[in-house]
Structures are given as C-alpha cells and as structure tokens.
Design an enzyme around this catalytic site. Structure first.
Site, mmCIF file in Angstrom:
data_model
loop_
_atom_site.group_PDB
_atom_site.id
_atom_site.type_symbol
_atom_site.label_atom_id
_atom_site.label_comp_id
_atom_site.label_asym_id
_atom_site.label_seq_id
_atom_site.Cartn_x
_atom_site.Cartn_y
_atom_site.Cartn_z
ATOM 1 N N SER A 1 0.830 -1.207 0.000
ATOM 2 C CA SER A 1 0.000 0.000 0.000
ATOM 3 C C SER A 1 0.870 1.264 0.000
ATOM 4 O O SER A 1 1.657 1.474 -0.903
ATOM 5 C CB SER A 1 -0.958 -0.040 1.197
ATOM 6 O OG SER A 1 -1.988 0.915 1.080
ATOM 7 N N ASP B 1 -5.803 -4.056 -1.860
ATOM 8 C CA ASP B 1 -4.735 -3.693 -0.915
ATOM 9 C C ASP B 1 -4.140 -4.939 -0.250
ATOM 10 O O ASP B 1 -4.844 -5.735 0.365
ATOM 11 C CB ASP B 1 -5.325 -2.764 0.159
ATOM 12 C CG ASP B 1 -4.256 -2.067 0.963
ATOM 13 O OD1 ASP B 1 -3.344 -2.749 1.462
ATOM 14 O OD2 ASP B 1 -4.335 -0.836 1.123
#
Length: 321
Positions: free
Chosen positions: A38, A200
């Site tokens: 991320s 993610d």
C-alpha cells in the site's frame, strides 16, 4: 553500506516512512532491494526509481491527497445513495485512476515504467531476487497474497512487462474506498480466462519484512523494516458501528492500522524502525502541510533512535548465525 528496505502500509501516514528513510540515507545506507504494501509500496517504488527521501518529501508536501479521490459516476450522486450504488456495482467509491496516473508520471521522470527495468543481472535466474522491487497485493478471488511482479505470472502475464504504477495501484486499493483492479487471467492451469479482483495487500500482509530473507551464508547485508505505529487504538477510542457505511470504515481502519499491531517476532522487531504517527488515521486524505511535516519529523526521529543502537554484527550473532 548496503541494505534492503521493507515498508509497511498505512495510508496517508506513509510520509512518516519517508522521514525514516531520510534518516537511513543520512547514515549512508544504499538500498539494494525494496518492498512494501500500500503506502509502503509507493515509497518503495519511488526509491527503486531513484528518488531520494528529500525528493519524496517535496513531492508529498506539494501533493493534495484529496485529488486521488476520483469518484465513479455513481458515487457522484448525492449522499449515501451514490456511494452505496458505487460500492454495490463497482466494489468501491473511487476509481484509483488519478493516483495511478500521478505515480506513473513520477516514475517516468526517472525512466521507470515496467518491472523489466528493475531486473538485477546477477540474480536474473533466481525468481525471488530477480527484481529490485516487490509489491504486495491481495487476490480476493483466490484468497491469496501476491508478491508482484513474480506472482503475476499465475495469470498468464509476463512479470517483466507489468507496469510498476499498475502493481502499486493494486497494492493500495483499500477495500470499499478504491475500486479493485480487475484482471483477466488465463494460465496453463486454467482452461479459460477468468476475472480476478486484486486489492490492498494489507488485508493479508501489511508488513512483509521477511520477503528478502536469504540463507544464512547469503545474508550479506541487513533488511530494515519501516513500521508505522498509531496511538489511537485504545479501548476508550472504539469505532462506532451505526450501519453498513460505518462498519465498512471500521473494517478498513482495523485492516490498515491494527494489523499485526500486537505481535511482531523479536527477530523482525530488532531490525525494524517503528514510527509513531499519533492520532492520524490511514484514510485522512485531507492532511494539512503541518500534519505532513510532523509525520515526516516523527520518522526522522525514529530512525535516529534506531540507528543509535543498531549493530548488524550483534544482530547476526543473535538471530542469523
């Protein structure tokens, strides 16, 4: 001095990672391999492209993070109706294209586009160490963690031709907030093409500090972990659940901020720079310049504290050999 760097995810708090990276650079460390999830993937990618921490700081200070919030057409409808419809039909509120284009342009300035540009010649035949950069994402369709670019081969795609900006876009697609990246895959194990939804990587591995660990006889330099630590996860500061939208927000914040918060193996903690981020939340996209500066300085201070006692030989005696 050589080192590898692994950066934890943490949304907009990632500027703290840049501050800690600046501290490591000031100590003379040159990073060979880089990885992240991320926000950590963003920092790792920029570093792999050749940006210094000071250059990153300037970029992030001048970037309005709210410009990354590019709503889908449905999300433009007023109130919760639009957001609800967008989540139902697109599995997210924001498209993520604004972010991807922003990162693609930054990488292009340094001549980086595909992972093939990051091949390490001396390790070209060793898949785990072929590329300088590893980016962690999650495949919701298969329920598996992906370490990109290598794992993109499962979908019948060539890792060398995977765009770095695209891979980072996969890694930072916070569920419900950003639409997943959907790819059509068809490997030798699949009879026909199938859709796969990538999001993610923090939902499975927000801090993959182990990713570059080698056999004992090959461990020539350290891997430093860069980890964010929030102060607001206390019993008295709970996430109120009043409906599906507040529940979705609570899920996201728990994933981004509480993942592995209580447990980190001693061997990993010993090589990790822990950066306090105060009460800033991962999805506070409207951070002020003052808040960004504070996060950056917290990272610098954390690095100074860490390197004041760091001894690689002692670390190896205790944990490696």
């Amino acid at each position: 001095m050589k080192a590898d760097g692994v950066f934890e995810g943490g949304g907009v708090r990632g500027i703290g990672l840049v501050g800690a990276l600046a501290g490591a650079e000031e100590k003379g460390y040159e990073f060979v391999y880089l990885a992240g999830t991320s926000a950590g993937a963003i920092v790792a990618a920029l570093k792999a492209a050749g940006y210094t921490a000071l250059e990153m700081k300037k970029i992030l200070m001048e970037t309005d993070f709210t410009t990354f919030l590019d709503p889908t057409l449905l999300a433009r409808l007023p109130g919760f109706v639009g957001m609800g419809l967008s989540i139902f039909f697109h599995l997210g509120i924001y498209r993520g294209q604004a972010f991807e284009e922003w990162l693609r342009n930054l990488l292009a300035r340094k001549g980086l586009q595909h992972f093939g540009d990051l091949v390490m010649p001396e390790y070209a035949r060793r898949p785990a160490f072929r590329y300088r950069l590893r980016v962690v994402a999650a495949d919701l369709t298969r329920g598996r963690m992906l370490a990109l670019p290598q794992d993109i081969a499962y979908y019948g795609l060539d890792p060398d031709y995977l765009e770095v900006a695209r891979a980072v876009r996969m890694s930072m697609s916070i569920p419900f907030i950003f639409c997943p990246v959907v790819i059509q895959g068809c490997s030798l194990k699949m009879k026909k093409k199938k859709k796969f939804y990538l999001v993610d990587g923090g939902i499975l591995s927000n801090f993959p500090v182990w990713i570059f660990d080698r056999r004992e006889e090959e461990q020539e330099w350290p891997t430093f972990g860069f980890k964010l630590r929030s102060s607001h996860w206390q019993w008295e500061e709970c996430n109120p659940i009043r409906g599906p939208f507040t529940m979705a927000r609570a899920i996201v914040e728990t994933m981004m901020e509480a993942h592995d918060a209580r447990y980190l193996e001693e061997v990993s903690y010993a090589r990790t720079i822990v950066i306090p981020t105060g009460d800033v939340k991962a999805v506070d996209f409207s951070l002020s310049r003052k808040q960004k500066e504070k996060l950056y300085q917290k990272g610098r201070e954390a690095a100074e504290k860490f390197f004041a006692t760091w001894d690689y030989e002692e670390y190896c005696r205790k944990y490696v050999r």
